[in-house]
Write a protein that holds these residues in place. Structure first.
Motif, PDB file in Angstrom:
ATOM      1  N   VAL A  60       0.865  -1.187   0.000  1.00 49.39           N
ATOM      2  CA  VAL A  60       0.000   0.000   0.000  1.00 49.39           C
ATOM      3  C   VAL A  60       0.903   1.239   0.000  1.00 49.39           C
ATOM      4  CG1 VAL A  60      -1.723   1.272   1.331  1.00 49.39           C
ATOM      5  CG2 VAL A  60      -1.821  -1.215   1.230  1.00 49.39           C
ATOM      6  N   PRO A  61       0.726   2.137  -0.983  1.00 50.95           N
ATOM      7  CA  PRO A  61       1.609   3.298  -1.021  1.00 50.95           C
ATOM      8  C   PRO A  61       1.415   4.220   0.187  1.00 50.95           C
ATOM      9  CG  PRO A  61      -0.034   3.422  -2.766  1.00 50.95           C
ATOM     10  CD  PRO A  61      -0.217   2.114  -2.098  1.00 50.95           C
ATOM     11  N   MET A  62       2.514   4.560   0.830  1.00 54.09           N
ATOM     12  CA  MET A  62       2.433   5.416   2.016  1.00 54.09           C
ATOM     13  C   MET A  62       3.629   6.358   2.090  1.00 54.09           C
ATOM     14  SD  MET A  62       2.712   2.090   4.415  1.00 54.09           S
ATOM     15  CE  MET A  62       2.703   2.811   6.041  1.00 54.09           C
ATOM     16  N   ARG A  63       3.423   7.489   2.736  1.00 56.86           N
ATOM     17  CA  ARG A  63       4.467   8.517   2.794  1.00 56.86           C
ATOM     18  C   ARG A  63       5.662   8.038   3.616  1.00 56.86           C
ATOM     19  NH1 ARG A  63      -0.388  10.853   2.708  1.00 56.86           N
ATOM     20  NH2 ARG A  63      -0.693  12.342   1.024  1.00 56.86           N
ATOM     21  N   ASP A  64       5.385   7.337   4.676  1.00 54.38           N
ATOM     22  CA  ASP A  64       6.434   6.824   5.552  1.00 54.38           C
ATOM     23  C   ASP A  64       5.778   5.822   6.497  1.00 54.38           C
ATOM     24  OD1 ASP A  64       8.846   6.467   6.750  1.00 54.38           O
ATOM     25  OD2 ASP A  64       9.006   8.467   7.627  1.00 54.38           O
ATOM     26  N   GLY A 116       7.498   8.568 -10.471  1.00 55.66           N
ATOM     27  CA  GLY A 116       6.709   7.540 -11.148  1.00 55.66           C
ATOM     28  C   GLY A 116       6.018   6.636 -10.143  1.00 55.66           C
ATOM     29  N   GLU A 117       5.650   5.444 -10.607  1.00 53.70           N
ATOM     30  CA  GLU A 117       4.938   4.487  -9.750  1.00 53.70           C
ATOM     31  C   GLU A 117       5.772   4.130  -8.519  1.00 53.70           C
ATOM     32  OE1 GLU A 117       3.221  -0.049 -10.028  1.00 53.70           O
ATOM     33  OE2 GLU A 117       4.279   0.795 -11.716  1.00 53.70           O
ATOM     34  N   GLY A 118       5.137   4.107  -7.379  1.00 53.19           N
ATOM     35  CA  GLY A 118       5.818   3.722  -6.140  1.00 53.19           C
ATOM     36  C   GLY A 118       6.652   4.825  -5.520  1.00 53.19           C
ATOM     37  N   ALA A 154       6.674   2.807  -1.305  1.00 49.72           N
ATOM     38  CA  ALA A 154       6.410   1.382  -1.102  1.00 49.72           C
ATOM     39  C   ALA A 154       7.732   0.625  -0.995  1.00 49.72           C
ATOM     40  CB  ALA A 154       5.588   0.840  -2.267  1.00 49.72           C
ATOM     41  N   VAL A 155       7.649  -0.604  -0.535  1.00 52.04           N
ATOM     42  CA  VAL A 155       8.832  -1.463  -0.449  1.00 52.04           C
ATOM     43  C   VAL A 155       9.081  -2.054  -1.829  1.00 52.04           C
ATOM     44  CG1 VAL A 155       9.864  -3.422   0.749  1.00 52.04           C
ATOM     45  CG2 VAL A 155       8.090  -2.099   1.883  1.00 52.04           C
ATOM     46  N   GLY A 156      10.284  -1.944  -2.317  1.00 56.19           N
ATOM     47  CA  GLY A 156      10.568  -2.530  -3.625  1.00 56.19           C
ATOM     48  C   GLY A 156      11.951  -2.156  -4.115  1.00 56.19           C
ATOM     49  N   GLU A 157      12.162  -2.400  -5.407  1.00 54.03           N
ATOM     50  CA  GLU A 157      13.468  -2.120  -5.998  1.00 54.03           C
ATOM     51  C   GLU A 157      13.396  -0.816  -6.766  1.00 54.03           C
ATOM     52  OE1 GLU A 157      14.984  -5.348  -8.339  1.00 54.03           O
ATOM     53  OE2 GLU A 157      16.475  -4.033  -9.275  1.00 54.03           O
ATOM     54  N   LEU A 158      14.381   0.016  -6.538  1.00 54.48           N
ATOM     55  CA  LEU A 158      14.395   1.339  -7.179  1.00 54.48           C
ATOM     56  C   LEU A 158      14.799   1.224  -8.645  1.00 54.48           C
ATOM     57  CD1 LEU A 158      14.244   4.440  -6.931  1.00 54.48           C
ATOM     58  CD2 LEU A 158      16.646   4.398  -6.256  1.00 54.48           C
TER      59      LEU A 158
END
Lengths: 255, 195
Positions: A155-159, B26-28, B40-44
């Motif tokens: 879920v996208p979140m600022r922090d 962009g996305e994320g 979000a958690v992921g690869e840059l």
């Protein structure tokens, strides 16, 4: 206000300045966080904080039911905090009560501040917080777990939101109150904190504090939040490494 | 899609990943105070040609887009369309994060002429369909050999129908029904949750 009278055998602060469980006033209980513990949930986390054991699961964003709750412009973050009947010494009557409604509400509000709700209109992000074992500070542990579970769910979140409490017991301001300090102490200040922007998204207080004591409590709680934040980040990093291995082993087309 | 610009750097929500003067968010990612942060958690992924900073998520929420192949339950039919509820995207474990109410217009059910949507789709059918419009409302098509009904129930007794030539056959009430069938009727494999 002196709170509940202290039983004679409990000494909240001894001559050496040590607390009931041997901690210094500025020392937190040990904290352990694990992300991605549930298979069926979109995101999940498990937090052991001293003797607290809290499980959080995130489902969604998904279609919001009942539909009249839907917001056409943004997602709804709906938290459900629940204490298991066996989580406390005396059996807790199962089901929602005044306290769990309150904690669900404040946790939802704290998380809504960091989640990009506008990306998922008409949906609901359901966060379930289950307290398996309680020992004071479960709302902080719940918020900490929920925040990690949300990040695990993508879920996208600022922090991340980190949470920690401080308070006063035996006329001393101390961080992360334990059960005896919470029950027989004088005040409790739980704080939810967003480290990147230094925003406070949860601030409550029960009991009475002088202005100076309050300022010190808040400062100590924020310092505690920063330590919790590091643990949250480490948990997500560990989870990411496990996921990368899973991704390689997973057959294509069947996820 | 080939990501030539994947940095291999793992990021967490709130991590600063770029400066807004250099890259577009962009996305994320999101932009705040002239800087770009991960959301979000992921690869840059820092795409130099597009000048876009994005984070590639392991398990992103599913938002329907044009061209996606989905499984949908037919909930009702009208002469001009079939109304469906999208239940999953093919090959994905997660539930749908965007609007799930969708419709198949009568002209998009099959490549041939269809008089009434209820002739080839019935309430209770499970269909594989393709998204042809995601906004403002979700529109699907079942035209094409791989798209159409993958599981249907008898309209009289609700027994699962069996394929018999080009039609479907109910072994219990012994009558046949017509549908727009997918080539793998009742031989499909739904996404399996990982354990």
């Amino acid at each position: 206000m002196g709170g509940t009278p202290i039983p004679n055998d409990i000494k909240l602060l001894d001559e050496n300045g040590k607390r009931v469980d041997g901690r210094r006033p500025d020392e937190m209980r040990p904290i352990k966080i694990e992300a991605g513990v549930l298979n069926k949930a979109d995101g999940s986390a498990y937090v052991e904080w001293g003797l607290n054991k809290v499980l959080a699961a995130v489902y969604g964003p998904r279609e919001c039911h009942p539909r009249h709750l839907q917001n056409t412009t943004r997602a709804l973050v709906q938290c459900h905090y629940n204490m298991a009947a066996f989580s406390v010494d005396d059996r807790k009557r199962p089901g929602p009560d005044r306290r769990s409604h309150e904690i669900s509400k404040i946790t939802s509000e704290a998380l809504t501040h960091v989640v990009f709700t506008e990306y998922f209109p008409r949906t609901s992000i359901d966060v379930y917080i289950e307290v398996l074992q309680a020992n004071a500070g479960t709302r902080c542990a719940g918020l900490t777990a929920a925040s990690v579970a949300l990040a695990d769910a993508g879920v996208p979140m600022r922090d991340l939101v980190a949470s920690c409490a401080a308070g006063k017991a035996a006329d001393t301001v101390m961080v992360d109150l334990g059960k005896e300090e919470d029950n027989f102490g004088q005040a409790d200040v739980p704080v939810g904190y967003v480290p990147r922007t230094e925003e406070i998204v949860l601030l409550q207080m029960d009991g009475e504090l002088t202005h100076d004591e309050y300022t010190l409590s808040l400062k100590m709680a924020i310092e505690g939040c920063k330590k919790v934040y590091e643990e949250q980040r480490n948990a997500l990093k560990r989870r990411y490494q496990v996921r990368s291995v899973d991704a390689v082993e997973e057959p294509k087309g069947v996820a | 899609m080939i990501y030539l610009s994947r940095t291999g750097r793992k990021v967490l929500p709130g991590d600063e990943v770029a400066i807004a003067e250099e890259y577009i968010s962009g996305e994320g990612t999101y932009e705040a105070d002239g800087r770009i942060y991960a959301s979000a958690v992921g690869e840059l992924d820092l795409d130099m040609s597009e000048k876009t900073a994005r984070v590639i998520l392991e398990n992103p929420p599913i938002v329907l887009m044009d061209g996606d192949v989905v499984f949908a339950d037919v909930t009702d039919t009208k002469p001009a369309m079939a109304i469906c509820s999208v239940v999953a995207q093919e090959g994905k474990k997660r539930s749908i994060s965007s609007e799930t109410l969708a419709s198949v217009h009568v002209s998009k059910i099959a490549s041939s002429y269809v008089e009434d949507a209820g002739d080839l789709l019935r309430a209770g059918d499970l269909v594989r369909a393709q998204v042809i419009q995601a906004e403002p409302s979700v529109q699907l098509t079942t035209s094409g050999p791989h798209f159409g009904v993958i599981r249907a129930l008898c309209t009289v007794c609700r027994t699962p129908l069996e394929r018999k030539g080009r039609d479907l056959w109910c072994t219990r009430c012994e009558h046949d029904e017509r549908r727009k069938l997918a080539d793998d009727y009742r031989e499909f494999e739904l996404a399996k949750p990982k354990h």
